[in-house]
Design a protein around this motif. Structure first.
Motif, PDB file in Angstrom:
ATOM      1  N   VAL A 276       0.876  -1.175   0.000  1.00  0.00           N
ATOM      2  CA  VAL A 276       0.000   0.000   0.000  1.00  0.00           C
ATOM      3  C   VAL A 276       0.912   1.224   0.000  1.00  0.00           C
ATOM      4  N   TYR A 277       0.646   2.130  -0.902  1.00  0.00           N
ATOM      5  CA  TYR A 277       1.493   3.319  -1.038  1.00  0.00           C
ATOM      6  C   TYR A 277       0.771   4.558  -0.531  1.00  0.00           C
ATOM      7  N   GLU A 278       1.560   5.534  -0.043  1.00  0.00           N
ATOM      8  CA  GLU A 278       1.012   6.784   0.501  1.00  0.00           C
ATOM      9  C   GLU A 278       0.094   7.456  -0.506  1.00  0.00           C
ATOM     10  N   ASP A 279       0.606   7.680  -1.697  1.00  0.00           N
ATOM     11  CA  ASP A 279      -0.159   8.358  -2.738  1.00  0.00           C
ATOM     12  C   ASP A 279       0.075   7.599  -4.034  1.00  0.00           C
ATOM     13  N   GLU A 280      -0.896   6.799  -4.418  1.00  0.00           N
ATOM     14  CA  GLU A 280      -0.707   5.942  -5.589  1.00  0.00           C
ATOM     15  C   GLU A 280      -0.604   6.721  -6.895  1.00  0.00           C
ATOM     16  N   TYR A 281      -0.978   8.012  -6.892  1.00  0.00           N
ATOM     17  CA  TYR A 281      -0.941   8.816  -8.114  1.00  0.00           C
ATOM     18  C   TYR A 281       0.323   9.666  -8.217  1.00  0.00           C
ATOM     19  N   SER A 282       1.146   9.623  -7.205  1.00  0.00           N
ATOM     20  CA  SER A 282       2.389  10.390  -7.194  1.00  0.00           C
ATOM     21  C   SER A 282       3.475   9.619  -7.939  1.00  0.00           C
ATOM     22  N   LEU A 283       4.429  10.341  -8.479  1.00  0.00           N
ATOM     23  CA  LEU A 283       5.567   9.683  -9.119  1.00  0.00           C
ATOM     24  C   LEU A 283       6.473   9.028  -8.078  1.00  0.00           C
ATOM     25  N   ARG A 284       6.446   9.572  -6.861  1.00  0.00           N
ATOM     26  CA  ARG A 284       7.240   9.023  -5.764  1.00  0.00           C
ATOM     27  C   ARG A 284       6.398   7.979  -5.041  1.00  0.00           C
ATOM     28  N   MET A 285       6.857   6.760  -5.019  1.00  0.00           N
ATOM     29  CA  MET A 285       6.098   5.656  -4.429  1.00  0.00           C
ATOM     30  C   MET A 285       6.590   5.397  -2.999  1.00  0.00           C
ATOM     31  N   ASP A 286       5.976   6.063  -2.017  1.00  0.00           N
ATOM     32  CA  ASP A 286       6.332   5.870  -0.615  1.00  0.00           C
ATOM     33  C   ASP A 286       5.483   4.745  -0.038  1.00  0.00           C
ATOM     34  N   LEU A 287       6.130   3.687   0.410  1.00  0.00           N
ATOM     35  CA  LEU A 287       5.432   2.536   0.970  1.00  0.00           C
ATOM     36  C   LEU A 287       4.801   2.903   2.306  1.00  0.00           C
ATOM     37  N   ALA A 288       3.501   2.705   2.423  1.00  0.00           N
ATOM     38  CA  ALA A 288       2.777   3.008   3.662  1.00  0.00           C
ATOM     39  C   ALA A 288       2.558   1.752   4.497  1.00  0.00           C
ATOM     40  N   GLY A 289       2.543   0.602   3.856  1.00  0.00           N
ATOM     41  CA  GLY A 289       2.299  -0.637   4.582  1.00  0.00           C
ATOM     42  C   GLY A 289       1.893  -1.747   3.636  1.00  0.00           C
ATOM     43  N   TYR A 290       1.107  -2.672   4.198  1.00  0.00           N
ATOM     44  CA  TYR A 290       0.722  -3.865   3.438  1.00  0.00           C
ATOM     45  C   TYR A 290      -0.744  -4.184   3.680  1.00  0.00           C
ATOM     46  N   ARG A 291      -1.360  -4.773   2.669  1.00  0.00           N
ATOM     47  CA  ARG A 291      -2.739  -5.256   2.763  1.00  0.00           C
ATOM     48  C   ARG A 291      -2.687  -6.768   2.547  1.00  0.00           C
ATOM     49  N   VAL A 292      -3.342  -7.513   3.431  1.00  0.00           N
ATOM     50  CA  VAL A 292      -3.421  -8.964   3.321  1.00  0.00           C
ATOM     51  C   VAL A 292      -4.881  -9.318   3.088  1.00  0.00           C
ATOM     52  N   LEU A 293      -5.119 -10.099   2.038  1.00  0.00           N
ATOM     53  CA  LEU A 293      -6.476 -10.502   1.674  1.00  0.00           C
ATOM     54  C   LEU A 293      -6.575 -12.024   1.677  1.00  0.00           C
ATOM     55  N   LYS A 294      -7.697 -12.514   2.156  1.00  0.00           N
ATOM     56  CA  LYS A 294      -7.938 -13.953   2.166  1.00  0.00           C
ATOM     57  C   LYS A 294      -9.428 -14.164   1.938  1.00  0.00           C
ATOM     58  N   THR A 295      -9.775 -15.164   1.139  1.00  0.00           N
ATOM     59  CA  THR A 295     -11.168 -15.506   0.896  1.00  0.00           C
ATOM     60  C   THR A 295     -11.402 -16.935   1.376  1.00  0.00           C
ATOM     61  N   VAL A 296     -12.429 -17.105   2.197  1.00  0.00           N
ATOM     62  CA  VAL A 296     -12.818 -18.419   2.706  1.00  0.00           C
ATOM     63  C   VAL A 296     -14.181 -18.748   2.107  1.00  0.00           C
ATOM     64  N   VAL A 297     -14.300 -19.942   1.524  1.00  0.00           N
ATOM     65  CA  VAL A 297     -15.552 -20.383   0.922  1.00  0.00           C
ATOM     66  C   VAL A 297     -16.131 -21.508   1.781  1.00  0.00           C
ATOM     67  N   ILE A 298     -17.399 -21.337   2.153  1.00  0.00           N
ATOM     68  CA  ILE A 298     -18.103 -22.326   2.977  1.00  0.00           C
ATOM     69  C   ILE A 298     -19.309 -22.815   2.189  1.00  0.00           C
ATOM     70  N   THR A 299     -19.413 -24.134   2.021  1.00  0.00           N
ATOM     71  CA  THR A 299     -20.533 -24.721   1.313  1.00  0.00           C
ATOM     72  C   THR A 299     -21.480 -25.350   2.327  1.00  0.00           C
ATOM     73  N   LEU A 300     -22.720 -24.905   2.298  1.00  0.00           N
ATOM     74  CA  LEU A 300     -23.754 -25.407   3.212  1.00  0.00           C
ATOM     75  C   LEU A 300     -24.760 -26.215   2.421  1.00  0.00           C
ATOM     76  N   SER A 301     -25.191 -27.332   2.958  1.00  0.00           N
ATOM     77  CA  SER A 301     -26.230 -28.143   2.326  1.00  0.00           C
ATOM     78  C   SER A 301     -27.000 -28.876   3.396  1.00  0.00           C
ATOM     79  N   ASP A 302     -28.097 -29.523   2.977  1.00  0.00           N
ATOM     80  CA  ASP A 302     -28.944 -30.248   3.945  1.00  0.00           C
ATOM     81  C   ASP A 302     -28.221 -31.410   4.557  1.00  0.00           C
TER      82      ASP A 302
END
Length: 83
Positions: free
Chosen positions: A57-83
């Motif tokens: 994740v960058y401070e200002d994604e539209y700037s020419l200077r890419m200052d790192l602000a941190g990180y984003r972690v994404l995870k998707t969990v799929v649960i299947t339910l049935s009778d």
């Protein structure tokens, strides 16, 4: 073949300046989701991690200077339910 049930897709997204902290928070939330599936007796074979990503994740994604602000972690969990 017909499917009589529901498919739940749950997204978990965390951000932090420190990658390890963002990952640890994401993992903790995922563990709570998995514990909830066990509490409701959803078989483990019906619960899957579908997607995992780590993004900078960058401070200002539209700037020419890419200052790192941190990180984003994404995870998707799929649960299947049935009778």
């Amino acid at each position: 073949m017909w499917f009589d049930g529901a498919v739940l897709t749950l997204g978990i997204e965390t951000s932090d300046a420190d990658l390890e902290a963002a990952k640890a928070e994401n993992d903790a939330i995922a563990q709570r989701v998995l514990a909830l599936t066990q509490e409701y007796s959803i078989p483990a074979r019906h619960v899957q991690t579908d997607f995992i990503a780590i993004e900078p994740v960058y401070e200002d994604e539209y700037s020419l200077r890419m200052d790192l602000a941190g990180y984003r972690v994404l995870k998707t969990v799929v649960i299947t339910l049935s009778d």
